[in-house]
Design a protein around this motif. Structure first.
Motif, PDB file in Angstrom:
ATOM      1  N   ILE A 401     -13.642   6.018  -1.167  1.00 46.57           N
ATOM      2  CA  ILE A 401     -13.508   4.678  -1.523  1.00 46.57           C
ATOM      3  C   ILE A 401     -11.964   4.349  -1.751  1.00 46.57           C
ATOM      4  O   ILE A 401     -11.455   3.221  -1.306  1.00 46.57           O
ATOM      5  N   TYR A 402     -11.383   4.988  -2.520  1.00 50.20           N
ATOM      6  CA  TYR A 402      -9.990   4.559  -2.859  1.00 50.20           C
ATOM      7  C   TYR A 402      -8.963   5.338  -1.994  1.00 50.20           C
ATOM      8  O   TYR A 402      -8.291   6.151  -2.420  1.00 50.20           O
ATOM      9  N   THR A 403      -9.094   4.947  -0.619  1.00 54.75           N
ATOM     10  CA  THR A 403      -7.949   5.457   0.294  1.00 54.75           C
ATOM     11  C   THR A 403      -7.534   4.261   1.112  1.00 54.75           C
ATOM     12  O   THR A 403      -8.196   3.152   1.152  1.00 54.75           O
ATOM     13  N   VAL A 404      -6.163   4.424   1.720  1.00 55.59           N
ATOM     14  CA  VAL A 404      -5.800   3.386   2.515  1.00 55.59           C
ATOM     15  C   VAL A 404      -6.682   2.858   3.652  1.00 55.59           C
ATOM     16  O   VAL A 404      -6.853   1.543   3.895  1.00 55.59           O
ATOM     17  N   GLN A 405      -7.439   3.779   4.280  1.00 55.07           N
ATOM     18  CA  GLN A 405      -8.482   3.507   5.211  1.00 55.07           C
ATOM     19  C   GLN A 405      -9.332   2.689   4.778  1.00 55.07           C
ATOM     20  O   GLN A 405     -10.047   1.767   5.661  1.00 55.07           O
ATOM     21  N   SER A 406      -9.874   3.092   3.675  1.00 55.63           N
ATOM     22  CA  SER A 406     -11.176   2.301   2.839  1.00 55.63           C
ATOM     23  C   SER A 406     -10.684   0.788   2.824  1.00 55.63           C
ATOM     24  O   SER A 406     -11.654  -0.332   2.962  1.00 55.63           O
ATOM     25  N   LEU A 435      -2.300   2.906  -6.850  1.00 54.99           N
ATOM     26  CA  LEU A 435      -3.124   1.759  -6.393  1.00 54.99           C
ATOM     27  C   LEU A 435      -2.654   0.632  -5.630  1.00 54.99           C
ATOM     28  O   LEU A 435      -2.897   0.183  -4.550  1.00 54.99           O
ATOM     29  N   VAL A 436      -1.508   0.210  -6.208  1.00 51.83           N
ATOM     30  CA  VAL A 436      -0.689  -1.011  -5.540  1.00 51.83           C
ATOM     31  C   VAL A 436      -0.140  -0.439  -4.252  1.00 51.83           C
ATOM     32  O   VAL A 436      -0.334  -1.000  -3.289  1.00 51.83           O
ATOM     33  N   ARG A 437       0.435   0.572  -4.171  1.00 48.93           N
ATOM     34  CA  ARG A 437       0.858   1.215  -2.839  1.00 48.93           C
ATOM     35  C   ARG A 437      -0.253   1.422  -1.793  1.00 48.93           C
ATOM     36  O   ARG A 437      -0.054   1.063  -0.699  1.00 48.93           O
ATOM     37  N   MET A 438      -1.332   1.912  -2.284  1.00 48.06           N
ATOM     38  CA  MET A 438      -2.405   1.897  -1.290  1.00 48.06           C
ATOM     39  C   MET A 438      -2.828   0.502  -0.735  1.00 48.06           C
ATOM     40  O   MET A 438      -3.151   0.349   0.457  1.00 48.06           O
ATOM     41  N   VAL A 439      -2.970  -0.432  -1.604  1.00 44.28           N
ATOM     42  CA  VAL A 439      -3.283  -1.792  -1.188  1.00 44.28           C
ATOM     43  C   VAL A 439      -2.242  -2.460  -0.094  1.00 44.28           C
ATOM     44  O   VAL A 439      -2.464  -3.042   0.803  1.00 44.28           O
ATOM     45  N   GLU A 440      -0.853  -2.131  -0.657  1.00 46.18           N
ATOM     46  CA  GLU A 440       0.070  -2.655   0.046  1.00 46.18           C
ATOM     47  C   GLU A 440      -0.001  -2.059   1.458  1.00 46.18           C
ATOM     48  O   GLU A 440       0.313  -2.769   2.555  1.00 46.18           O
ATOM     49  N   LEU A 441      -0.017  -0.664   1.706  1.00 46.86           N
ATOM     50  CA  LEU A 441      -0.290  -0.175   3.001  1.00 46.86           C
ATOM     51  C   LEU A 441      -1.339  -0.483   3.596  1.00 46.86           C
ATOM     52  O   LEU A 441      -1.204  -0.556   5.026  1.00 46.86           O
ATOM     53  N   ALA A 442      -2.314  -0.904   3.142  1.00 47.87           N
ATOM     54  CA  ALA A 442      -3.749  -1.273   3.933  1.00 47.87           C
ATOM     55  C   ALA A 442      -3.670  -2.636   4.351  1.00 47.87           C
ATOM     56  O   ALA A 442      -4.126  -2.987   5.463  1.00 47.87           O
ATOM     57  N   THR A 443      -3.172  -3.557   3.647  1.00 43.48           N
ATOM     58  CA  THR A 443      -2.950  -4.889   3.839  1.00 43.48           C
ATOM     59  C   THR A 443      -1.743  -5.466   4.286  1.00 43.48           C
ATOM     60  O   THR A 443      -1.488  -6.645   5.020  1.00 43.48           O
ATOM     61  N   GLY A 444      -0.734  -4.676   4.425  1.00 44.79           N
ATOM     62  CA  GLY A 444       0.823  -5.038   4.985  1.00 44.79           C
ATOM     63  C   GLY A 444       1.374  -6.119   4.129  1.00 44.79           C
ATOM     64  O   GLY A 444       2.286  -6.781   4.713  1.00 44.79           O
ATOM     65  N   GLN A 445       0.960  -6.108   2.854  1.00 45.57           N
ATOM     66  CA  GLN A 445       1.657  -7.176   1.941  1.00 45.57           C
ATOM     67  C   GLN A 445       1.762  -6.641   0.532  1.00 45.57           C
ATOM     68  O   GLN A 445       0.840  -5.702   0.223  1.00 45.57           O
TER      69      GLN A 445
END
Length: 704
Positions: A401-406, A435-445
């Protein structure tokens, strides 16, 4: 006697048909018992010992160790099986004593509770694994003795059949109605039936004491879900958090209704109760509104919240907050069916009966894959991380669940101007940064971050949105200093799904335990054998190492494709055993081992490595199912053929079977390398193990 002149010498019957069938049934029952007991202890022990849920795979490995050592002793005339009741009692007693000790942890990994490392904690932990391993030695020895008495492949077929039946029966027992007392009662009955009647007077009292120890180890108020031992208490209870069996009468309508705390494996998981201020008197209303802050925050930032996806819905708190904030439709996804049932009983809001709410008992990642989107908000609630999703892997239940692809999958489901929200009790600065880095890479922001007392709320926006406030209640908006690009934070991915590791490393407590177990195991095996490992022994050791790694990787891959539910894991394990059994039946019709069998084995392994899992995830459900049924098991089939066709030629089957189990134990330890190199790169270890077995087999052929 049977006609034997047309059979290979190694397969000539050693007994008449009746005796052979009786020994085969005995082997079936022993393998069934070994598998059932192994899974029973893994399932029950987290309810007794704090933090043992994080070591479930080491419990499995210690079982392999005991079975392997026992099988090596298969030729010994003196049977150890009569000692099984006493050894089982020792194991139950040790686990009961360990109840008063919290197991060790390490700074490199985040766990729900972090005690100080102390020598007594490590002594207790190693003792748990050794006492568990010793229980399986008598079972392994008796299994090994029957391998000596039956033709090798016939014995192996009975063994696989018993293991498969044990897996399926325990799976149904655990899924429908799990009770450690009932499970241990079945184990005790099976042991009695397998013992000679003359040994019953000594065995039955010992087994009765074991059964009593299991019964008193867990409160009778405990509720068993497919994943946890659950205890419900009333928050603010003056009786020391005594377990609660039933809610207060009139819970759905009373003013100032109680809030119930749900504890799993000793530790708090979530609250079940309403957060509607209209249900409370003025003196309690302010308290409830303050507690709601962490849940209300994402909705204060979202321009629209008509349709909400709630991942990790649990007892319904997050879901109720969504409805209270104006959501007209909420898809609530929760992996544990028992948490949903408990919410229906103990949550004063009755939120899951609200017509605006649609409950989905499913893995969150699997639901993301099937959803058609159109959400104004996707909310990741406080998902659980207090257990591993399988005893054959070191990945947490929420690992995928807590991955960049998820996060990418969730972000794609948003409408224009939608909001992705993730709430977490970080506890460590490095964990919050990941956590912040994961969301940043996933959303591009760079997402918007709010923090308060270790809790973080991370929000990413699609499209236009108003400038978020600097503070919301007790939560303060946080920004990183100029130049801090979070590059030091290793974001978890589907290949490296280890959110709770600070970096790519194996935590020291695992290394210490593995080192101690190997230091004990290797000298013990050589001492018991009375000789070193020969070429044949090493061949089967590498086969065992490669097989367990291959099985573990297959479980991880299929869980990613279909969800990390307990049911998926059971089906995959059963499928693997069926594939090995099919390979053994085919091998019984082959005259001898063929070296070319390694070619399709290595080819299918390389195919699984080269085909990226992202491309499989992009397929439809039927296509993913075909891939998992037809391609993923192929290496297991060819590996099974190699094992069976070389095993049938053995003159010392119990010793070689024991070497194979020891190899499986080492393979289990090797699986921890995925914490450093990732899951996909485990394939190199698997290929290396099988190439080593090929080299040894070719060397053996040249010397014969």
């Amino acid at each position: 006697m049977l006609e034997t002149k047309n059979l290979p010498k190694s397969d000539q019957p050693l007994m008449d048909l009746h005796v052979r069938k009786r020994r085969g049934l005995e082997l079936f029952c022993l393998s069934f018992l070994a598998l059932f007991l192994e899974l029973m202890v893994i399932r029950w022990s987290p309810a007794v010992v704090r933090l043992i849920a994080y070591y479930a795979n080491l419990m499995l490995i210690s079982s392999f160790l005991g079975l392997g050592v026992g099988a090596i002793l298969g030729k010994k005339r003196k049977s150890l099986f009569a000692w099984l009741p006493a050894l089982l009692l020792i194991n139950v007693a040790w686990l009961s004593i360990a109840h008063f000790v919290t197991l060790p942890t390490t700074a490199a990994e985040s766990r729900f509770y972090n005690p100080d490392p102390q020598l007594v904690r490590y002594v207790c932990l190693v003792g748990i694994f050794l006492s568990n391993a010793i229980v399986f030695v008598p079972l392994g020895q008796r299994i090994g003795s029957i391998f000596e008495a039956l033709p090798p492949l016939l014995a192996y077929s009975w063994d696989l059949g018993g293991s498969l039946a044990g897996t399926l029966c325990f799976g149904l027992f655990s899924l429908k109605y799990f009770s450690p007392t009932l499970g241990m009662g079945f184990v005790a009955l099976a042991i009695v039936l397998l013992l000679p009647r003359g040994q019953w007077p000594r065995a039955i009292p010992l087994l009765a004491l074991s059964l009593a120890g299991v019964y008193f180890s867990v409160t009778s108020a405990a509720i068993w879900s497919p994943y946890y031992c659950i205890i419900v208490t009333e928050r603010g209870d003056t009786h020391g958090n005594a377990p609660v069996r039933e809610p207060h009468p009139g819970l759905r309508t009373m003013q100032d209704p109680p809030i119930y705390a749900v504890r799993v494996n000793h530790y708090f998981l979530q609250y079940h109760g309403t957060f509607d201020p209209n249900r409370y008197s003025p003196q309690k209303r302010a308290e409830i509104l303050n507690e709601r802050t962490q849940y209300d925050l994402p909705y204060a930032l979202a321009p629209v919240q008509h349709r909400v996806l709630m991942l990790g819905a649990g007892g319904g708190t997050d879901t109720e907050i969504a409805v209270l904030n104006g959501a007209e439709q909420v898809d609530a996804v929760e992996i544990d069916p028992m948490l949903v049932k408990l919410s229906d009983r103990f949550n004063a809001s009755g939120i899951y009966e609200n017509p605006k709410v649609h409950v989905h008992v499913d893995d969150a990642r699997a639901f993301l894959r099937r959803s058609s989107g159109g959400y104004d908000m996707v909310v990741f609630g406080f998902l659980d991380s207090q257990t591993l999703f399988s005893s054959m892997s070191n990945i947490r239940l929420d690992g995928y669940i807590y991955t960049v692809q998820s996060m990418q999958s969730a972000f794609r489901l948003l409408n224009d101007n939608g909001v992705l929200s993730l709430s977490f009790m970080a506890g460590h600065e490095w964990l919050a940064r990941k956590l912040v880095r994961m969301v940043e890479l996933a959303t591009g922001q760079m997402p918007v971050i709010y923090e308060s007392q270790g809790q973080v709320v991370i929000c990413a926006f699609r499209g236009q949105h108003a400038d978020p406030p600097s503070q919301y209640g007790r939560f303060v908006r946080t920004t990183f200093p100029a130049g801090d690009d979070l590059s030091d934070a290793v974001a978890p991915t589907d290949d490296w799904p280890f959110l709770y590791l600070s970096r790519k490393t194996i935590p020291s407590d695992y290394l210490i335990v593995i080192g101690i177990l190997l230091a004990i195991t290797i000298p013990a095996v050589f001492l018991l054998r009375g000789r070193g490992f020969g070429i044949s022994d090493s061949h089967f050791l590498f086969l065992g190492l490669g097989f367990l790694l291959l099985e573990t990787k297959s479980i991880s891959d299929c869980s990613l494709y279909f969800g990390t539910t307990w049911f998926v894991t059971m089906v995959v394990v059963a499928g693997v055993l069926l594939m090995v059994l099919a390979a053994n039946l085919v091998a019984m019709r082959m005259t001898s081992f063929r070296p070319w069998l390694y070619a399709p084995l290595i080819a299918t392994l390389l195919l699984l490595y080269l085909v990226k899992r992202d491309s499989i995830l992009a397929l439809s459900f039927d296509e993913r199912l075909l891939w998992s049924l037809l391609v993923v098991p192929l290496p297991i089939f060819f590996a099974g053929l190699i094992f069976s066709t070389t095993f049938r030629q053995s003159s010392n089957p119990s010793s070689l079977f024991g070497a194979n189990l020891i190899g499986a134990m080492i393979g289990g330890f090797s699986e921890y390398l995925s914490m450093i190199i990732g899951n996909q790169n485990l394939m190199f270890l698997i290929v290396g193990a099988y190439l080593a077995s090929l080299a040894l087999q070719m060397r053996l052929a040249k010397s014969s």
